[in-house]
Design a protein around this motif. Structure first.
Motif, PDB file in Angstrom:
ATOM      1  N   TYR A 182      12.371  17.880  -3.844  1.00  0.00           N
ATOM      2  CA  TYR A 182      11.507  18.562  -2.968  1.00  0.00           C
ATOM      3  C   TYR A 182      10.779  17.693  -2.025  1.00  0.00           C
ATOM      4  CZ  TYR A 182      13.492  22.951  -5.345  1.00  0.00           C
ATOM      5  OH  TYR A 182      14.111  23.864  -5.808  1.00  0.00           O
ATOM      6  N   ASN A 183      11.218  16.916  -2.980  1.00  0.00           N
ATOM      7  CA  ASN A 183       9.644  15.239  -2.303  1.00  0.00           C
ATOM      8  C   ASN A 183      10.388  14.915  -1.179  1.00  0.00           C
ATOM      9  OD1 ASN A 183      11.100  12.561  -2.074  1.00  0.00           O
ATOM     10  ND2 ASN A 183      12.164  13.686  -3.774  1.00  0.00           N
ATOM     11  N   THR A 184       9.079  14.783  -0.546  1.00  0.00           N
ATOM     12  CA  THR A 184       9.177  13.715   1.255  1.00  0.00           C
ATOM     13  C   THR A 184       8.336  12.931   0.495  1.00  0.00           C
ATOM     14  OG1 THR A 184       6.817  14.633   1.744  1.00  0.00           O
ATOM     15  CG2 THR A 184      10.004  16.023   2.443  1.00  0.00           C
ATOM     16  N   PRO A 185       8.030  11.957   1.286  1.00  0.00           N
ATOM     17  CA  PRO A 185       7.341  10.273   1.521  1.00  0.00           C
ATOM     18  C   PRO A 185       5.975  11.128   1.862  1.00  0.00           C
ATOM     19  CG  PRO A 185       8.809  10.005   3.006  1.00  0.00           C
ATOM     20  CD  PRO A 185       9.884  11.699   3.030  1.00  0.00           C
ATOM     21  N   PHE A 186       5.241  12.864   2.557  1.00  0.00           N
ATOM     22  CA  PHE A 186       4.249  12.911   3.202  1.00  0.00           C
ATOM     23  C   PHE A 186       3.670  13.920   1.960  1.00  0.00           C
ATOM     24  CE2 PHE A 186       1.884  17.208   3.302  1.00  0.00           C
ATOM     25  CZ  PHE A 186       0.397  16.506   4.372  1.00  0.00           C
ATOM     26  N   LEU A 235      -3.039   9.962   4.639  1.00  0.00           N
ATOM     27  CA  LEU A 235      -2.629   9.501   5.847  1.00  0.00           C
ATOM     28  C   LEU A 235      -1.535   8.411   6.488  1.00  0.00           C
ATOM     29  CD1 LEU A 235      -3.210   9.649   8.766  1.00  0.00           C
ATOM     30  CD2 LEU A 235      -4.826   7.734   8.432  1.00  0.00           C
ATOM     31  N   THR A 236      -1.424   7.491   5.002  1.00  0.00           N
ATOM     32  CA  THR A 236      -0.557   6.786   4.996  1.00  0.00           C
ATOM     33  C   THR A 236       1.035   7.095   4.560  1.00  0.00           C
ATOM     34  OG1 THR A 236      -2.320   4.741   3.748  1.00  0.00           O
ATOM     35  CG2 THR A 236       0.113   4.400   3.778  1.00  0.00           C
ATOM     36  N   GLY A 237       0.870   7.566   3.468  1.00  0.00           N
ATOM     37  CA  GLY A 237       2.067   8.996   3.306  1.00  0.00           C
ATOM     38  C   GLY A 237       2.851   9.511   4.607  1.00  0.00           C
ATOM     39  N   PHE A 238       2.278   9.877   6.155  1.00  0.00           N
ATOM     40  CA  PHE A 238       2.525  10.639   6.557  1.00  0.00           C
ATOM     41  C   PHE A 238       2.390   9.598   7.749  1.00  0.00           C
ATOM     42  CE2 PHE A 238       0.672  11.887  11.379  1.00  0.00           C
ATOM     43  CZ  PHE A 238       1.398  12.898  11.064  1.00  0.00           C
ATOM     44  N   LEU A 239       2.196   8.549   7.932  1.00  0.00           N
ATOM     45  CA  LEU A 239       2.221   7.315   8.589  1.00  0.00           C
ATOM     46  C   LEU A 239       4.180   6.657   8.377  1.00  0.00           C
ATOM     47  CD1 LEU A 239      -1.005   5.290   9.490  1.00  0.00           C
ATOM     48  CD2 LEU A 239       0.118   7.361  11.367  1.00  0.00           C
ATOM     49  N   GLN A 240       4.006   6.933   7.306  1.00  0.00           N
ATOM     50  CA  GLN A 240       5.143   6.298   6.570  1.00  0.00           C
ATOM     51  C   GLN A 240       6.324   7.316   7.566  1.00  0.00           C
ATOM     52  OE1 GLN A 240       4.717   4.975   2.594  1.00  0.00           O
ATOM     53  NE2 GLN A 240       4.385   3.296   2.387  1.00  0.00           N
ATOM     54  N   LYS A 261       6.879   8.949   9.495  1.00  0.00           N
ATOM     55  CA  LYS A 261       6.642   8.950  11.191  1.00  0.00           C
ATOM     56  C   LYS A 261       7.266   7.254  11.447  1.00  0.00           C
ATOM     57  CE  LYS A 261       5.184  12.983  11.891  1.00  0.00           C
ATOM     58  NZ  LYS A 261       6.163  14.572  12.249  1.00  0.00           N
ATOM     59  N   ASN A 262       7.504   6.746  10.165  1.00  0.00           N
ATOM     60  CA  ASN A 262       7.672   5.177  10.807  1.00  0.00           C
ATOM     61  C   ASN A 262       7.165   4.445  11.599  1.00  0.00           C
ATOM     62  OD1 ASN A 262      10.160   4.927   9.459  1.00  0.00           O
ATOM     63  ND2 ASN A 262      11.427   6.766  11.232  1.00  0.00           N
ATOM     64  N   LEU A 263       5.458   5.095  11.052  1.00  0.00           N
ATOM     65  CA  LEU A 263       4.228   4.496  12.380  1.00  0.00           C
ATOM     66  C   LEU A 263       3.695   2.905  11.178  1.00  0.00           C
ATOM     67  CD1 LEU A 263       2.603   7.027  14.062  1.00  0.00           C
ATOM     68  CD2 LEU A 263       4.353   5.317  15.019  1.00  0.00           C
ATOM     69  N   ASN A 264       3.861   2.899  10.364  1.00  0.00           N
ATOM     70  CA  ASN A 264       3.956   1.515   9.044  1.00  0.00           C
ATOM     71  C   ASN A 264       3.399   0.472  10.164  1.00  0.00           C
ATOM     72  OD1 ASN A 264       5.593   2.887   7.692  1.00  0.00           O
ATOM     73  ND2 ASN A 264       6.994   0.967   7.159  1.00  0.00           N
ATOM     74  N   LEU A 265       3.318  -0.444  11.307  1.00  0.00           N
ATOM     75  CA  LEU A 265       1.439  -0.736  11.274  1.00  0.00           C
ATOM     76  C   LEU A 265       0.416  -0.183  11.361  1.00  0.00           C
ATOM     77  CD1 LEU A 265       1.621  -3.281  12.875  1.00  0.00           C
ATOM     78  CD2 LEU A 265       2.051  -3.024  15.046  1.00  0.00           C
ATOM     79  N   TYR A 266       0.556   0.768  11.783  1.00  0.00           N
ATOM     80  CA  TYR A 266      -0.656   1.840  11.913  1.00  0.00           C
ATOM     81  C   TYR A 266      -1.655   1.949  11.132  1.00  0.00           C
ATOM     82  CZ  TYR A 266       0.589   2.816  16.920  1.00  0.00           C
ATOM     83  OH  TYR A 266       0.458   2.879  18.132  1.00  0.00           O
ATOM     84  N   ILE A 267      -0.995   2.304   9.922  1.00  0.00           N
ATOM     85  CA  ILE A 267      -1.479   1.975   8.116  1.00  0.00           C
ATOM     86  C   ILE A 267      -2.366   0.743   8.758  1.00  0.00           C
ATOM     87  CG2 ILE A 267      -1.107   1.422   5.897  1.00  0.00           C
ATOM     88  CD1 ILE A 267       1.418   2.470   6.028  1.00  0.00           C
ATOM     89  N   PHE A 268      -1.716  -0.570   8.838  1.00  0.00           N
ATOM     90  CA  PHE A 268      -3.213  -1.422   9.032  1.00  0.00           C
ATOM     91  C   PHE A 268      -3.593  -1.271   9.640  1.00  0.00           C
ATOM     92  CE2 PHE A 268       1.092  -2.409   7.035  1.00  0.00           C
ATOM     93  CZ  PHE A 268       0.482  -2.870   5.473  1.00  0.00           C
TER      94      PHE A 268
END
Length: 396
Positions: free
Chosen positions: A44-48, A359-364, A366-373
């Motif tokens: 049942y894993n997800t990035p989040f 939050l980083t897992g959530f952004l990953q 959603k394919n928003l990796n740039l926003y992590i930085f």
């Protein structure tokens, strides 16, 4: 100069507390780089949910810091630390048994509920004079750093021969041994009259008064926000860097990046302590946040050289600030509410450890990796700015 030399009793105490914190650091740091990798193997894993599995440890740690700090102010440090370590050991054991991501998240929450770092810092503050607190934190911090170095070396080595779940079991055993060590070999050594406090009809009012006094201290609040930021950045790094290194050099070789980073971080911390002894805490703090900013930018390039440099910079800034900020808080607070003050600081730090990977897992996801930085860099700038504002309060 003699007044700066620790007595034999103080040295033994600092080494003992350092060993306790060091073994705890060893146990938690050893598994941190593998938590997202392990989470992806569970049902049942997800990035989040993988990010939550890393971050919920910080949330429950944050929730328990102030209550445990308040209780330790009344009952003494030793009893509360023993209870917290027991929770940590049990949580690690449940992680060993986990088969799906939800049980694993529960185990991580239980691990976090064993919130003892604030109490350990307060214990040091109780027994060491103000003028020697930086050096005292440096001694214990160095031992903790050695524990982190050992973790970064042992983790990848153990990963070659045992599963991550068995690493959790090993860590549970290490914490259990630490409990035995504290119980038999570290005396309470608290000068306060605990019985008088316990028998007081106004004990709840003492709790409230202590918390209100700490919350009204703007400097402690600013330092606590800095604690949130440095742990957010560190936890986000733990979530994204292992995945990057797994692709670049493989999991078993991650120690080649983390080991030199931790060693350089310890050396940086020692240099920073020397500068703070000369009244340069504000400058050191600002510089450390700028180092975190540059390190985050380096990681965003995703090349082995850039990521290695980024990890070195981030760990250097993190180790330096996590040693110096608690020392500064201990200088600012009186003994009767020191546990509460450190509890507030640790609450903020572990909230950062929660929000960072979640939050980083959530952004990953959603394919928003740039926003992590973007978020991490913005927080580093905020931290440097807050450090500058501390100048108005002076280096107390």
């Amino acid at each position: 100069m003699k007044d700066k030399v620790f007595s034999r009793t103080e040295v033994i105490f600092l080494i003992a507390i350092g060993l306790v914190m060091g073994f705890r650091e060893l146990s938690m740091t050893m598994v941190n780089p593998f938590i997202t990798i392990y989470g992806k193997q569970l049902q049942y894993n997800t990035p989040f949910l993988c990010g939550l599995g890393l971050g919920i440890y910080g949330l429950t740690n944050a929730l328990f810091q102030i209550p445990y700090g308040l209780i330790s102010d009344m009952l003494g440090r030793k009893k509360v630390i023993l209870v917290g370590l027991l929770q940590l050991s049990l949580g690690l054991f449940i992680a060993f048994l986990s088969k799906n991501i939800y049980v694993f998240i529960f185990s991580r929450a239980l691990q976090g509920s064993g919130a003892v770092m604030a109490i350990a810092y307060s214990w040091i503050g109780d027994n060491i004079e103000d003028k020697k607190k930086d050096k005292a934190m440096g001694i214990s911090g160095t031992i903790v750093g050695i524990g982190a170095v050992a973790a970064f070396v042992l983790g990848p080595m153990l990963y070659k021969v045992i599963s991550v779940s068995k690493m959790f079991l090993d860590c549970s055993i290490i914490i259990a041994l630490t409990i035995v060590f504290i119980f038999f070999f570290i005396p309470e050594n608290i000068k306060a009259n605990k019985e008088e406090i316990l028998q007081s009809e106004n004990s709840i009012n003492l709790f409230k008064a202590s918390l209100v006094k700490v919350l009204k201290d703007i400097t402690i609040l600013r330092l606590s926000i800095c604690g949130f930021i440095i742990n957010y950045i560190m936890a986000a790094t733990f979530l994204i860097v292992p995945d990057i290194l797994q692709k670049l050099i493989g999991v078993s070789n991650m120690w080649k990046v983390f080991l030199p980073a931790v060693l350089i971080g310890i050396i940086s911390m020692q240099g920073a302590i020397a500068l703070c002894d000369r009244g340069m805490f504000i400058k050191v703090s600002m510089a450390s946040f700028l180092v975190l900013l540059i390190g985050t930018k380096c990681i965003s390039y995703y090349s082995l050289t850039a990521v290695t440099l980024g990890v070195i910079l981030i760990l250097s800034g993190f180790i330096t600030l996590t040693s110096l900020i608690p020392s500064t808080i201990n200088k600012l607070t009186d003994k009767e509410y020191r546990g509460t003050a450190n509890g507030l600081y640790q609450t903020f730090t572990f909230l950062g450890f929660c929000v960072g990977p979640t939050l980083t897992g959530f952004l990953q996801g959603k394919n928003l990796n740039l926003y992590i930085f973007y978020v991490t860099i913005a927080l580093a700038i905020v931290g440097a700015t807050i450090s500058y504002t501390l100048k108005n309060d002076g280096d107390k």
